[in-house]
Design a protein around this motif. Sequence first.
Motif, PDB file in Angstrom:
ATOM      1  N   ALA A   7       0.787  -1.231   0.000  1.00  0.00           N
ATOM      2  CA  ALA A   7       0.000   0.000   0.000  1.00  0.00           C
ATOM      3  C   ALA A   7       0.821   1.284   0.000  1.00  0.00           C
ATOM      4  N   LYS A   8       2.127   1.193   0.073  1.00  0.00           N
ATOM      5  CA  LYS A   8       2.921   2.415   0.225  1.00  0.00           C
ATOM      6  C   LYS A   8       2.702   3.397  -0.924  1.00  0.00           C
ATOM      7  N   GLU A   9       2.696   2.895  -2.142  1.00  0.00           N
ATOM      8  CA  GLU A   9       2.538   3.788  -3.292  1.00  0.00           C
ATOM      9  C   GLU A   9       1.175   4.469  -3.266  1.00  0.00           C
ATOM     10  N   ALA A  10       0.129   3.711  -2.965  1.00  0.00           N
ATOM     11  CA  ALA A  10      -1.213   4.286  -2.887  1.00  0.00           C
ATOM     12  C   ALA A  10      -1.292   5.310  -1.758  1.00  0.00           C
ATOM     13  N   ALA A  11      -0.674   4.993  -0.622  1.00  0.00           N
ATOM     14  CA  ALA A  11      -0.688   5.917   0.508  1.00  0.00           C
ATOM     15  C   ALA A  11       0.059   7.204   0.179  1.00  0.00           C
ATOM     16  N   ASP A  12       1.176   7.081  -0.510  1.00  0.00           N
ATOM     17  CA  ASP A  12       1.961   8.267  -0.873  1.00  0.00           C
ATOM     18  C   ASP A  12       1.160   9.192  -1.791  1.00  0.00           C
ATOM     19  N   LEU A  13       0.368   8.611  -2.667  1.00  0.00           N
ATOM     20  CA  LEU A  13      -0.485   9.431  -3.541  1.00  0.00           C
ATOM     21  C   LEU A  13      -1.515  10.204  -2.717  1.00  0.00           C
ATOM     22  N   VAL A  14      -2.073   9.556  -1.713  1.00  0.00           N
ATOM     23  CA  VAL A  14      -3.041  10.221  -0.836  1.00  0.00           C
ATOM     24  C   VAL A  14      -2.351  11.338  -0.058  1.00  0.00           C
ATOM     25  N   TYR A  15      -1.161  11.055   0.468  1.00  0.00           N
ATOM     26  CA  TYR A  15      -0.431  12.067   1.243  1.00  0.00           C
ATOM     27  C   TYR A  15      -0.080  13.282   0.387  1.00  0.00           C
ATOM     28  N   ALA A  16       0.232  13.052  -0.878  1.00  0.00           N
ATOM     29  CA  ALA A  16       0.572  14.168  -1.763  1.00  0.00           C
ATOM     30  C   ALA A  16      -0.608  15.127  -1.906  1.00  0.00           C
ATOM     31  N   VAL A  17      -1.806  14.577  -2.039  1.00  0.00           N
ATOM     32  CA  VAL A  17      -3.006  15.404  -2.144  1.00  0.00           C
ATOM     33  C   VAL A  17      -3.272  16.113  -0.815  1.00  0.00           C
ATOM     34  N   ILE A  18      -3.093  15.391   0.292  1.00  0.00           N
ATOM     35  CA  ILE A  18      -3.298  15.994   1.614  1.00  0.00           C
ATOM     36  C   ILE A  18      -2.373  17.177   1.810  1.00  0.00           C
ATOM     37  N   LEU A  19      -1.116  17.022   1.421  1.00  0.00           N
ATOM     38  CA  LEU A  19      -0.142  18.097   1.584  1.00  0.00           C
ATOM     39  C   LEU A  19      -0.579  19.353   0.835  1.00  0.00           C
ATOM     40  N   GLU A  20      -1.132  19.174  -0.348  1.00  0.00           N
ATOM     41  CA  GLU A  20      -1.635  20.323  -1.109  1.00  0.00           C
ATOM     42  C   GLU A  20      -2.760  21.028  -0.350  1.00  0.00           C
ATOM     43  N   HIS A  21      -3.656  20.242   0.232  1.00  0.00           N
ATOM     44  CA  HIS A  21      -4.759  20.824   0.993  1.00  0.00           C
ATOM     45  C   HIS A  21      -4.249  21.542   2.235  1.00  0.00           C
ATOM     46  N   VAL A  22      -3.285  20.940   2.919  1.00  0.00           N
ATOM     47  CA  VAL A  22      -2.722  21.574   4.121  1.00  0.00           C
ATOM     48  C   VAL A  22      -2.120  22.922   3.772  1.00  0.00           C
ATOM     49  N   GLN A  23      -1.369  22.958   2.688  1.00  0.00           N
ATOM     50  CA  GLN A  23      -0.736  24.214   2.276  1.00  0.00           C
ATOM     51  C   GLN A  23      -1.770  25.259   1.890  1.00  0.00           C
ATOM     52  N   GLU A  24      -2.839  24.820   1.246  1.00  0.00           N
ATOM     53  CA  GLU A  24      -3.903  25.752   0.889  1.00  0.00           C
ATOM     54  C   GLU A  24      -4.591  26.308   2.136  1.00  0.00           C
ATOM     55  N   HIS A  25      -4.854  25.438   3.098  1.00  0.00           N
ATOM     56  CA  HIS A  25      -5.471  25.896   4.342  1.00  0.00           C
ATOM     57  C   HIS A  25      -4.558  26.885   5.074  1.00  0.00           C
ATOM     58  N   GLN A  26      -3.281  26.594   5.075  1.00  0.00           N
ATOM     59  CA  GLN A  26      -2.346  27.486   5.755  1.00  0.00           C
ATOM     60  C   GLN A  26      -2.310  28.858   5.094  1.00  0.00           C
ATOM     61  N   ARG A  27      -2.415  28.889   3.769  1.00  0.00           N
ATOM     62  CA  ARG A  27      -2.469  30.178   3.066  1.00  0.00           C
ATOM     63  C   ARG A  27      -3.722  30.963   3.445  1.00  0.00           C
ATOM     64  N   ASN A  28      -4.767  30.231   3.821  1.00  0.00           N
ATOM     65  CA  ASN A  28      -6.014  30.872   4.226  1.00  0.00           C
ATOM     66  C   ASN A  28      -6.095  31.103   5.733  1.00  0.00           C
ATOM     67  N   GLY A  29      -4.975  30.911   6.410  1.00  0.00           N
ATOM     68  CA  GLY A  29      -4.930  31.181   7.841  1.00  0.00           C
ATOM     69  C   GLY A  29      -5.439  30.065   8.729  1.00  0.00           C
ATOM     70  N   ILE A  30      -5.554  28.856   8.178  1.00  0.00           N
ATOM     71  CA  ILE A  30      -6.028  27.706   8.952  1.00  0.00           C
ATOM     72  C   ILE A  30      -4.910  26.677   9.070  1.00  0.00           C
ATOM     73  N   ARG A  31      -4.588  26.284  10.293  1.00  0.00           N
ATOM     74  CA  ARG A  31      -3.641  25.190  10.462  1.00  0.00           C
ATOM     75  C   ARG A  31      -4.411  23.950  10.895  1.00  0.00           C
TER      76      ARG A  31
END
Length: 316
Positions: A7-31
């Motif tokens: 599952a590592k490859e599938a999990a890494d794909l999910v984490y990549a999308v999560i990281l994008e969302h985290v960065q977007e939230h941080q730009r909007n002042g949400i951690r």
Amino acid sequence: MARLLKAKEAADLVYAVILEHVQEHQRNGIRPRLATLLIEGDPASAYYAKSKQRIAEKLGIAFDLHSLPANVSPDELIGLIGTLNADERIHGIMLELPLPKHLSVTAIVSQIAPLKDIDGVTPANKLATMTGEMGLYPATPQACIELLRHYGYTLEGSNVALIGRGQTVGLPLFHLLQREQATVTVCHSRTPDIASHLRSADIAIVAAGKPGIVNREMVEPNPSLVVIDAGINETADGAIIGDAAADLSEAAAAVSPVPGGVGTLTTAVLFRNLMEAIQLQLQFQHTNANVNLNLNVNLNVNSQANVNLNANAKGE
């Protein structure tokens, strides 16, 4: 030799999308912030909580670990959950299981705000999982389906033998599989001849919490069988094994390993649920919905919410 569905490859794909969302939230002042409740006394729970903490740090997610003594009272634990429910800085709450015998899992998890319930264990989210309505679905059932999809296996029209009917994995997975248009046969500890159901199955998902409930002899008549092992069991020497026997890889067409299979992807899905929880909370804030985040939240207030909750998705 069976194909190993790691599952590592599938999990890494999910984490990549999560990281994008985290960065977007941080730009909007949400951690993004996750609160995890750990009752001391179970080494495996402590290990998994620390593992989640390390992943959260890599993703830029704040992680609050609340360690409580083994003799914590129900009132004290419920009081802490109430505090976390009311804290707008906390976007997700997770209770590490199992709990000590003096604590009722049902009573405790029902106190978690459904919009912060990233493990999908509250009554409201269980109902949403069953009906397909808006909600946060349990992570392990989602991970089982997503692992199959990652490796190109189609559920629509497939015969699936689901072994296990527990509240955590088997029951919610049954409903998710139905919505994937699979034909599902549910087996359990009182099914007299599980092997007979495996012979006609395209896919078997094992989530019974019983090591060795599926073995090589049962699978050999159906060499094209794909087996997803969602079991997690600890041996006397501390090793982690699944519900499928180790020799299954010599008979089946494909098998997910334990560890390294469903569990690996489950952790990633939990963090994805946290991102979905934030979107749900923002949606309700934006529409000024009259929502009680403690017990009586109506997850159907706005069926047009622009939230992707149709992600690819133990028990006897």
